[in-house]
Scaffold this motif. Structure first.
Motif, PDB file in Angstrom:
ATOM      1  N   LYS A 145       0.870  -1.088  -0.009  1.00  0.00           N
ATOM      2  CA  LYS A 145      -0.068   0.174  -0.232  1.00  0.00           C
ATOM      3  C   LYS A 145       1.190   1.332   0.299  1.00  0.00           C
ATOM      4  O   LYS A 145       0.983   2.539  -1.073  1.00  0.00           O
ATOM      5  CB  LYS A 145      -1.016  -0.119   0.931  1.00  0.00           C
ATOM      6  CG  LYS A 145      -2.083   0.707   1.410  1.00  0.00           C
ATOM      7  CD  LYS A 145      -2.851   1.372   2.667  1.00  0.00           C
ATOM      8  CE  LYS A 145      -3.489   1.936   2.541  1.00  0.00           C
ATOM      9  NZ  LYS A 145      -4.642   2.470   3.799  1.00  0.00           N
ATOM     10  N   ALA A 146       2.064   1.081   0.869  1.00  0.00           N
ATOM     11  CA  ALA A 146       3.052   2.557   0.940  1.00  0.00           C
ATOM     12  C   ALA A 146       3.592   2.622  -0.043  1.00  0.00           C
ATOM     13  O   ALA A 146       4.031   4.269  -0.710  1.00  0.00           O
ATOM     14  CB  ALA A 146       3.913   1.855   2.055  1.00  0.00           C
ATOM     15  N   LEU A 147       4.404   1.415  -0.921  1.00  0.00           N
ATOM     16  CA  LEU A 147       4.939   1.777  -2.421  1.00  0.00           C
ATOM     17  C   LEU A 147       4.330   2.283  -3.759  1.00  0.00           C
ATOM     18  O   LEU A 147       4.521   2.922  -4.065  1.00  0.00           O
ATOM     19  CB  LEU A 147       5.473   0.652  -2.439  1.00  0.00           C
ATOM     20  CG  LEU A 147       6.535  -0.043  -1.861  1.00  0.00           C
ATOM     21  CD1 LEU A 147       7.382  -1.116  -1.727  1.00  0.00           C
ATOM     22  CD2 LEU A 147       7.772   1.522  -1.522  1.00  0.00           C
ATOM     23  N   THR A 148       2.805   1.303  -3.551  1.00  0.00           N
ATOM     24  CA  THR A 148       1.979   1.756  -4.710  1.00  0.00           C
ATOM     25  C   THR A 148       0.764   2.423  -4.618  1.00  0.00           C
ATOM     26  O   THR A 148       0.392   3.019  -5.015  1.00  0.00           O
ATOM     27  CB  THR A 148       1.395   0.667  -5.249  1.00  0.00           C
ATOM     28  OG1 THR A 148       0.410   0.405  -4.015  1.00  0.00           O
ATOM     29  CG2 THR A 148       2.083  -0.630  -5.781  1.00  0.00           C
ATOM     30  N   GLN A 149       0.437   3.702  -3.575  1.00  0.00           N
ATOM     31  CA  GLN A 149      -0.812   4.108  -3.340  1.00  0.00           C
ATOM     32  C   GLN A 149      -0.487   5.187  -2.313  1.00  0.00           C
ATOM     33  O   GLN A 149      -1.049   6.393  -2.473  1.00  0.00           O
ATOM     34  CB  GLN A 149      -1.855   3.696  -2.572  1.00  0.00           C
ATOM     35  CG  GLN A 149      -1.929   2.297  -3.482  1.00  0.00           C
ATOM     36  CD  GLN A 149      -3.381   1.866  -2.079  1.00  0.00           C
ATOM     37  OE1 GLN A 149      -4.332   2.431  -1.141  1.00  0.00           O
ATOM     38  NE2 GLN A 149      -3.416   0.321  -2.537  1.00  0.00           N
ATOM     39  N   MET A 150       0.715   6.049  -1.287  1.00  0.00           N
ATOM     40  CA  MET A 150       1.105   7.159  -1.062  1.00  0.00           C
ATOM     41  C   MET A 150       2.605   7.022  -1.368  1.00  0.00           C
ATOM     42  O   MET A 150       3.447   6.364  -1.841  1.00  0.00           O
ATOM     43  CB  MET A 150       0.866   6.262   0.955  1.00  0.00           C
ATOM     44  CG  MET A 150       0.099   5.852   1.097  1.00  0.00           C
ATOM     45  SD  MET A 150      -0.054   5.183   2.637  1.00  0.00           S
ATOM     46  CE  MET A 150       0.278   6.671   3.539  1.00  0.00           C
ATOM     47  N   LYS A 151       2.843   8.007  -0.871  1.00  0.00           N
ATOM     48  CA  LYS A 151       4.095   8.743  -1.341  1.00  0.00           C
ATOM     49  C   LYS A 151       4.796   9.034  -0.255  1.00  0.00           C
ATOM     50  O   LYS A 151       3.800   9.293   0.917  1.00  0.00           O
ATOM     51  CB  LYS A 151       3.620  11.044  -1.909  1.00  0.00           C
ATOM     52  CG  LYS A 151       3.587  10.772  -2.857  1.00  0.00           C
ATOM     53  CD  LYS A 151       2.711  12.476  -3.387  1.00  0.00           C
ATOM     54  CE  LYS A 151       2.507  12.525  -5.063  1.00  0.00           C
ATOM     55  NZ  LYS A 151       2.263  14.045  -5.284  1.00  0.00           N
ATOM     56  N   PRO A 152       6.190   9.178   0.098  1.00  0.00           N
ATOM     57  CA  PRO A 152       6.491   8.936   1.173  1.00  0.00           C
ATOM     58  C   PRO A 152       6.226   9.925   2.961  1.00  0.00           C
ATOM     59  O   PRO A 152       6.403   9.816   3.710  1.00  0.00           O
ATOM     60  CB  PRO A 152       7.814   9.747   0.605  1.00  0.00           C
ATOM     61  CG  PRO A 152       8.042   8.668  -0.813  1.00  0.00           C
ATOM     62  CD  PRO A 152       7.409   9.007  -0.859  1.00  0.00           C
ATOM     63  N   GLN A 153       5.844  11.303   2.307  1.00  0.00           N
ATOM     64  CA  GLN A 153       5.546  12.301   3.165  1.00  0.00           C
ATOM     65  C   GLN A 153       4.065  11.300   3.576  1.00  0.00           C
ATOM     66  O   GLN A 153       3.954  12.232   4.572  1.00  0.00           O
ATOM     67  CB  GLN A 153       5.199  14.137   2.464  1.00  0.00           C
ATOM     68  CG  GLN A 153       4.870  14.310   3.262  1.00  0.00           C
ATOM     69  CD  GLN A 153       5.500  15.141   3.942  1.00  0.00           C
ATOM     70  OE1 GLN A 153       7.153  15.034   4.105  1.00  0.00           O
ATOM     71  NE2 GLN A 153       5.571  14.908   6.126  1.00  0.00           N
ATOM     72  N   GLU A 154       3.014  11.484   3.126  1.00  0.00           N
ATOM     73  CA  GLU A 154       2.182  10.801   3.131  1.00  0.00           C
ATOM     74  C   GLU A 154       1.813   9.640   4.400  1.00  0.00           C
ATOM     75  O   GLU A 154       1.200   9.697   4.788  1.00  0.00           O
ATOM     76  CB  GLU A 154       0.985   9.994   1.662  1.00  0.00           C
ATOM     77  CG  GLU A 154       0.711  11.662   1.147  1.00  0.00           C
ATOM     78  CD  GLU A 154       0.722  11.013  -0.177  1.00  0.00           C
ATOM     79  OE1 GLU A 154      -0.861  11.702  -0.834  1.00  0.00           O
ATOM     80  OE2 GLU A 154       0.116   9.972  -0.726  1.00  0.00           O
ATOM     81  N   VAL A 155       3.333   8.132   4.240  1.00  0.00           N
ATOM     82  CA  VAL A 155       2.821   7.619   4.792  1.00  0.00           C
ATOM     83  C   VAL A 155       3.351   8.532   6.167  1.00  0.00           C
ATOM     84  O   VAL A 155       2.737   8.002   7.554  1.00  0.00           O
ATOM     85  CB  VAL A 155       4.955   6.705   4.235  1.00  0.00           C
ATOM     86  CG1 VAL A 155       5.111   6.045   5.531  1.00  0.00           C
ATOM     87  CG2 VAL A 155       3.948   6.205   3.837  1.00  0.00           C
ATOM     88  N   ILE A 156       4.517   9.534   6.288  1.00  0.00           N
ATOM     89  CA  ILE A 156       4.808  10.261   7.470  1.00  0.00           C
ATOM     90  C   ILE A 156       3.774  10.884   8.250  1.00  0.00           C
ATOM     91  O   ILE A 156       3.688  10.986   8.918  1.00  0.00           O
ATOM     92  CB  ILE A 156       6.432  10.903   6.948  1.00  0.00           C
ATOM     93  CG1 ILE A 156       7.658  10.136   7.204  1.00  0.00           C
ATOM     94  CG2 ILE A 156       6.230  11.871   8.558  1.00  0.00           C
ATOM     95  CD1 ILE A 156       8.694  10.973   6.516  1.00  0.00           C
ATOM     96  N   ASP A 157       3.121  11.364   7.020  1.00  0.00           N
ATOM     97  CA  ASP A 157       1.959  12.269   7.555  1.00  0.00           C
ATOM     98  C   ASP A 157       1.119  11.346   8.651  1.00  0.00           C
ATOM     99  O   ASP A 157       0.083  11.808  10.048  1.00  0.00           O
ATOM    100  CB  ASP A 157       1.232  13.157   6.908  1.00  0.00           C
ATOM    101  CG  ASP A 157       1.400  13.811   6.159  1.00  0.00           C
ATOM    102  OD1 ASP A 157       2.642  14.787   7.116  1.00  0.00           O
ATOM    103  OD2 ASP A 157       1.592  14.703   5.323  1.00  0.00           O
TER     104      ASP A 157
END
Length: 597
Positions: A145-157
């Motif tokens: 999910k993180a790699l395909t649907q989220m940008k790095p900053q979205e993971v941190i947020d």
């Protein structure tokens, strides 16, 4: 895929392995094959089930029958009765220590039904050495999910929004730590997992590593993606051979499945993980000392700033989180920050794992929502104080934590409330003490540990804790002086204010908290030369109560020093010059005719 009508889960965590679960597992496999049930019943080795003191533990589904203290010779009966005839073997089921009631299902047991498992969600459920079992339970779905649907900053947020705080001691917001590293300039960045669990009696992280190693790999990859790192290190104790073995297996399996290494899941993201084994130094639990050890240098802390997020491993931006912190990450990414933050209290989100030990009926691993009162953990989940003794204190936070009295039993378990009370969350150790514990002796015990484990780099920790320990030894030896309590307080506050690292700054907590809540015991030792709990050998002696003595001679037989003598129909006597105060006569007298004074 084969479908089985029953699963036999055998705990292969360190505790049950030490109790002989390997032989139990072998016995199940052989007996099931002998009965022709191999295609109907699946035997699975798992990580820790939690109630370590009752091991080897065996859990059989679909009934959820929880068998305790299982021996190889019990296995034929379980297979014949339970797995072949459908009749649960009542005598081996878990038994409540007070009521003696036996429970037919795991989820009917107070120890389990009041817990909420996030970090321990897979422990005791899957075979940690088979990656397919992890994947079948949503494993690596959060990474995908993180790699395909989220940008790095979205993971941190998302991590920030969840309110996740570090589970290793300091309680620093995890999302903020990741943000600092993401913002830091550097051509290379690192992710480090602190698996150097050094608190005596603590085994939360070990259980996660043994029971669910892939979740740590997955979380570290997500962290690497978030901050822009391509390499990670797990610093784990060499004394954890099962954890090390399962991590090695997990890393190899993840690489073979394209879940670790180059071009993970075809996304172009590269990340690999390597193990570094620690040699057991307590100070290496401190993050800068740990980094020094990973680099091959002596494990000593250094002043901060710069913080590791800006200048960490080999001088590069680095994030360091402990095992339990990482274990929460995949669930947060998969289920969302709102789900995670709905668990726990306003300032302490999610759950916390504790290794509960000491004078309590059920010792083992407990994961509860933040904000749960201490009383609920000690009495409702862990069954209360052993041997019907009276509760005296509970220490949270490992050897550097504070001792909290009965008046604080209803206090919610949160980062801030524990600090205000003079203790701390720490990594999750929880030691319960009863009326037989001397709080001065307890303070000396924990300070002895932290003093011996001091790396010696800064004088406040090296010298200050040494002077404090000398005073405590003086007091427990009956040589305490007027002014010793005040001197201890001054020294403790100075060490807290001036020690270089968190380990030195928290080392005085047991002393300060016991003075704060049990000052009368210090005064009794110093002024009256008495130990109210009867624990300090120098301040007690043993006597025979003539009216109670039946001249049975048991005390004389168990005395290793030959200090007790007597004749038939005459009360026995204790020679105090010979007595070594081993307590054997006190423990064994069947008529309570021996007293400690």
């Amino acid at each position: 895929m084969e479908i089985y009508r029953a699963h036999v889960l055998v705990c292969k965590g360190t505790g049950c392995t030490a109790s002989g679960s390997e032989a139990v597992l072998d016995a199940f496999e052989k007996e099931i094959e002998k009965k022709g049930l191999s295609k109907e019943v699946k035997v699975v080795q798992t990580g820790c089930l939690g109630l370590c003191e009752l091991g080897p533990n065996v859990l059989i589904y679909p009934e959820g029958s929880y068998y305790c203290t299982v021996k190889p010779e019990d296995v034929p009966e379980i297979v014949e009765e339970h797995l072949l005839k459908g009749r649960i073997v009542e005598r081996l089921l878990y038994k409540e220590p007070d009521t003696k009631e036996r429970f037919r299902s795991l989820m009917d047991i107070d120890f389990y039904k009041k817990q909420k498992r996030i970090a321990l969600r897979h422990c005791g459920l899957i075979n940690p050495e088979i990656i397919e079992e992890y994947i079948a339970n949503d494993g690596y779905a959060a990474l995908a999910k993180a790699l395909t649907q989220m940008k790095p900053q979205e993971v941190i947020d998302e991590i920030k929004k969840s309110g996740l705080r570090g589970r290793g001691g300091g309680g620093f917001p995890t999302g903020n730590k990741w943000q600092f590293a993401a913002n830091a300039e550097g051509d290379i960045k690192y992710v480090v997992c602190n698996a150097d669990e050094g608190d005596p009696g603590a085994f939360m992280d070990r259980s996660v590593l043994e029971g669910d190693p892939h979740t740590i790999l997955e979380a570290m990859e997500i962290a690497g993606y978030a901050i822009g790192a391509s390499e990670g290190y797990i610093y784990v104790r060499a004394e954890y051979p099962i954890a090390v073995k399962r991590l090695e297996i997990a890393i190899e399996q993840a690489r073979n499945h394209g879940l670790l290494g180059e071009n993970i899941l075809g996304t172009g993201f590269n990340f690999d993980i390597f193990l570094r084994l620690g040699s057991g130094a307590f100070v290496c639990g401190e993050e800068t000392a740990l980094l020094a050890s990973v680099e091959g240098r002596r494990g000593e802390p250094r002043p901060r700033p710069p913080f590791p997020a800006n200048k960490g491993l080999w001088g590069k931006p680095t994030i360091i989180n402990n095992v339990e912190t990482f274990a929460n990450v995949p669930e947060i990414i998969l289920k969302g920050a709102d789900w995670f933050s709905s668990i726990g209290s306003e300032k302490s989100k999610g759950t916390k794992v504790f290794a509960v030990g000491g004078k309590i009926n059920h010792t083992g691993l407990v994961e509860i929502p933040m904000g749960t009162p201490l009383r609920e953990v000690i009495y409702d989940i862990c069954g209360g104080i052993a041997n019907n003794k009276k509760f005296k204190a509970v220490q949270t936070g490992g050897p550097s934590g504070g001792c909290l009295p009965a008046s604080l039993l209803d206090m919610p378990i949160e980062y801030d409330t524990l600090v205000q009370a003079g203790s701390m969350m720490g990594s999750g150790g929880m030691i319960v003490m009863d009326e037989d514990n001397c709080m001065v002796d307890i303070a000396k015990f924990f300070l002895t540990f932290t003093q011996e484990e001091s790396c010696g780099k800064c004088p406040p920790c090296r010298i200050g804790t040494k002077r404090m320990l000398e005073i405590l030894e003086r007091i427990t030896n009956g040589e305490g002086r007027e002014g010793d309590i005040e001197l201890l307080e001054n020294l403790a506050n100075s060490v807290k204010a001036s020690a270089l690292c968190g380990l030195g700054q928290t080392a005085p907590n047991p002393v300060l908290s016991t003075i704060r809540y049990f000052r009368d015991e210090y005064e009794a030792h110093i002024k009256d030369k008495k130990c109210p709990a009867g624990a300090c050998k120098a301040l007690i002696h043993y006597e025979v109560v003539p009216e109670k003595c039946k001249s049975c001679g048991v005390c004389a037989k168990v005395c290793p020093a030959g200090a007790i003598s007597g004749e038939r129909k005459q009360p026995y006597k204790i020679d105090t010059d010979k007595c070594i105060k081993c307590n054997s006569c006190f423990d064994r007298c069947p008529f309570d005719a021996i007293v400690k004074i």
